[in-house]
Structure formats: C-alpha cells, structure tokens
Scaffold this motif. Structure first.
Motif, PDB file in Angstrom:
ATOM      1  N   LEU A  65       0.834  -1.217  -0.050  1.00 12.44           N
ATOM      2  CA  LEU A  65      -0.018   0.077  -0.020  1.00 12.44           C
ATOM      3  C   LEU A  65       0.853   1.308  -0.031  1.00 12.44           C
ATOM      4  O   LEU A  65       0.239   2.481  -0.524  1.00 12.44           O
ATOM      5  CB  LEU A  65      -0.932  -0.018   1.200  1.00 12.44           C
ATOM      6  N   PHE A  66       2.128   1.309   0.361  1.00 12.17           N
ATOM      7  CA  PHE A  66       2.966   2.241   0.406  1.00 12.17           C
ATOM      8  C   PHE A  66       3.664   2.569  -0.845  1.00 12.17           C
ATOM      9  O   PHE A  66       4.500   3.711  -0.993  1.00 12.17           O
ATOM     10  CB  PHE A  66       4.119   2.195   1.442  1.00 12.17           C
ATOM     11  N   ALA A  72      -0.922  -3.891  -8.106  1.00  6.84           N
ATOM     12  CA  ALA A  72      -1.812  -4.695  -7.313  1.00  6.84           C
ATOM     13  C   ALA A  72      -1.606  -5.068  -5.731  1.00  6.84           C
ATOM     14  O   ALA A  72      -0.313  -5.129  -5.516  1.00  6.84           O
ATOM     15  CB  ALA A  72      -2.084  -5.944  -8.160  1.00  6.84           C
ATOM     16  N   TYR A  73      -2.748  -4.831  -4.863  1.00 11.98           N
ATOM     17  CA  TYR A  73      -2.395  -5.265  -3.631  1.00 11.98           C
ATOM     18  C   TYR A  73      -3.403  -6.481  -3.203  1.00 11.98           C
ATOM     19  O   TYR A  73      -4.552  -6.259  -3.138  1.00 11.98           O
ATOM     20  CB  TYR A  73      -2.715  -4.163  -2.427  1.00 11.98           C
ATOM     21  N   ASN A  85      -6.909  -5.561  -4.387  1.00 13.80           N
ATOM     22  CA  ASN A  85      -6.902  -4.098  -4.245  1.00 13.80           C
ATOM     23  C   ASN A  85      -5.915  -3.308  -5.470  1.00 13.80           C
ATOM     24  O   ASN A  85      -5.094  -4.006  -5.691  1.00 13.80           O
ATOM     25  CB  ASN A  85      -6.536  -3.622  -2.939  1.00 13.80           C
ATOM     26  N   ILE A  86      -6.114  -2.004  -5.644  1.00 12.27           N
ATOM     27  CA  ILE A  86      -5.608  -1.122  -6.393  1.00 12.27           C
ATOM     28  C   ILE A  86      -4.904  -0.184  -5.551  1.00 12.27           C
ATOM     29  O   ILE A  86      -5.475   0.625  -5.017  1.00 12.27           O
ATOM     30  CB  ILE A  86      -6.642  -0.580  -7.736  1.00 12.27           C
ATOM     31  N   ASN A 132       0.280  -9.935  -6.181  1.00 10.70           N
ATOM     32  CA  ASN A 132       0.483  -8.925  -5.216  1.00 10.70           C
ATOM     33  C   ASN A 132       1.580  -8.000  -5.639  1.00 10.70           C
ATOM     34  O   ASN A 132       2.550  -8.858  -6.123  1.00 10.70           O
ATOM     35  CB  ASN A 132       0.660  -9.475  -3.823  1.00 10.70           C
ATOM     36  N   GLN A 133       1.668  -7.017  -5.851  1.00  9.56           N
ATOM     37  CA  GLN A 133       2.869  -5.951  -6.079  1.00  9.56           C
ATOM     38  C   GLN A 133       3.055  -5.797  -7.641  1.00  9.56           C
ATOM     39  O   GLN A 133       4.017  -5.204  -8.346  1.00  9.56           O
ATOM     40  CB  GLN A 133       4.145  -6.075  -5.589  1.00  9.56           C
ATOM     41  N   MET A 134       2.220  -6.613  -8.374  1.00 13.22           N
ATOM     42  CA  MET A 134       2.441  -6.337  -9.932  1.00 13.22           C
ATOM     43  C   MET A 134       1.798  -5.422 -10.663  1.00 13.22           C
ATOM     44  O   MET A 134       0.835  -4.553 -10.031  1.00 13.22           O
ATOM     45  CB  MET A 134       1.284  -7.469 -10.591  1.00 13.22           C
TER      46      MET A 134
END
Length: 183
Positions: A65-66, A72-73, A85-86, A132-134
């Motif tokens: 999130l940071f 992507a989260y 999540n975005i 995640n992180q993509m």
C-alpha cells in the motif's frame, strides 16, 4: 485502452474508486484472458480506521500500500479469500481501492453471483497472491477504459464494523441496479 500510471497516482482515492466503475479488469490466468466490468468498489485511506495502513501502519502485509499507485495489493482475508485491491496515490501515502465485484465479459462462466464478492471474483478470475505488487500497466493484470460510466450509488462499506465511526463512511460505490454487485 489500458489505463496509464497517472490514473492511479491521483491523490483522491474516492474519485479513483468511482472512476473504476465501468472499467474492464483483465487478467491472464493459465494462458487465458479473463475479464469483467468493475461494478463495485470500496475506497480505503490511511486517514480512517478500516484501512490496513491506518495512521501509516507499515507492516510486511501492508508494505504494498505504500508503493506508487498502479500496483496490485492482494492479501489473504480470514486465511481463505484472496482480495484484490488497487494501490492509489504516490509512494508513501497508503491508499487503495478494493474491487468487490465485476460483471463477467470473457473467460468466466456467466453463472449468477460467481463474481459478486471480492473473494469470489479473485477465484473466478484466477487472481492469486502472486499478483501482489504486480504493475497494473503490465501484461498479466490490467484495467482498460471502455468508455462506459454507469450511474453510481454510494453506501457504507461491508465488513468494517470494527472501524467505529469510520464504518459509517459512504465509501462503497456500485453501478446502480447492476445484478452482479455483492449483497
């Protein structure tokens, strides 16, 4: 047309959550394109208690999130459901939008309610913790603008009663009268 990075860097997570309605979420899963029109979102900001990174809480789970907006989260909820999540805003300002429901358009069975909830939609679309992180401007998971803006309804977010007065915020957005939204 794929959304560009500047879309996600907005400093207004509520606007992003609303603007995502009517856009198409696309995922390549097992070599197949799966897509759906986003019909339900929820906004989250470090300023309110329902956000994982409330008051700048930076942990291994919330680190994504940071990052700069446009990634992507994906996290595990209740040890069962993967939620997509975005990340929005700029690096260091933890905000994001949960995608709660999509209306299937390609590669997903058109069974009623198969994508009407954040855990169901990730399962149907093949979104996993590996997403995640993509980068959402890449070629594995992305969002397209298809020039469709539905009428929007705002309501309270689902499952955030623990957030006290912040649970009352009208930060859930749905495409009006769409039967694919979660109940």
């Amino acid at each position: 047309m794929k959304l560009n990075k500047s879309f996600y860097l907005s400093d207004n997570v509520l606007d992003v959550a609303k603007c995502l309605l009517g856009k198409r979420l696309c995922v390549i899963a097992c070599g197949e394109l799966k897509s759906g029109i986003i019909v339900e979102t929820e906004a989250y900001s470090y300023k309110e208690k329902a956000c994982h990174a409330y008051n700048f809480k930076n942990t291994k789970r919330t680190a994504t999130l940071f990052e700069n907006g446009g990634v992507a989260y994906v996290y595990l909820c209740y040890g069962i459901h993967k939620l997509f999540n975005i990340v929005t805003n700029v690096k260091g300002i933890p905000e994001g939008v949960l995608i709660r429901a999509v209306e299937p358009t390609e590669g997903i069975a058109l069974k009623k309610k198969i994508t009407s909830g954040p855990g169901k939609l990730t399962k149907a679309m093949g979104i996993t913790l590996q997403h995640n992180q993509m980068d959402l401007t890449g070629d594995k998971i992305w969002i397209e603008d298809i020039n469709h803006q539905p009428e929007i309804e705002a309501s309270k977010r689902i499952g955030v009663d623990y957030a006290g007065e912040d649970a009352e915020l009208l930060w859930r957005f749905t495409s009006k009268n769409n039967h694919w939204i979660s109940k």
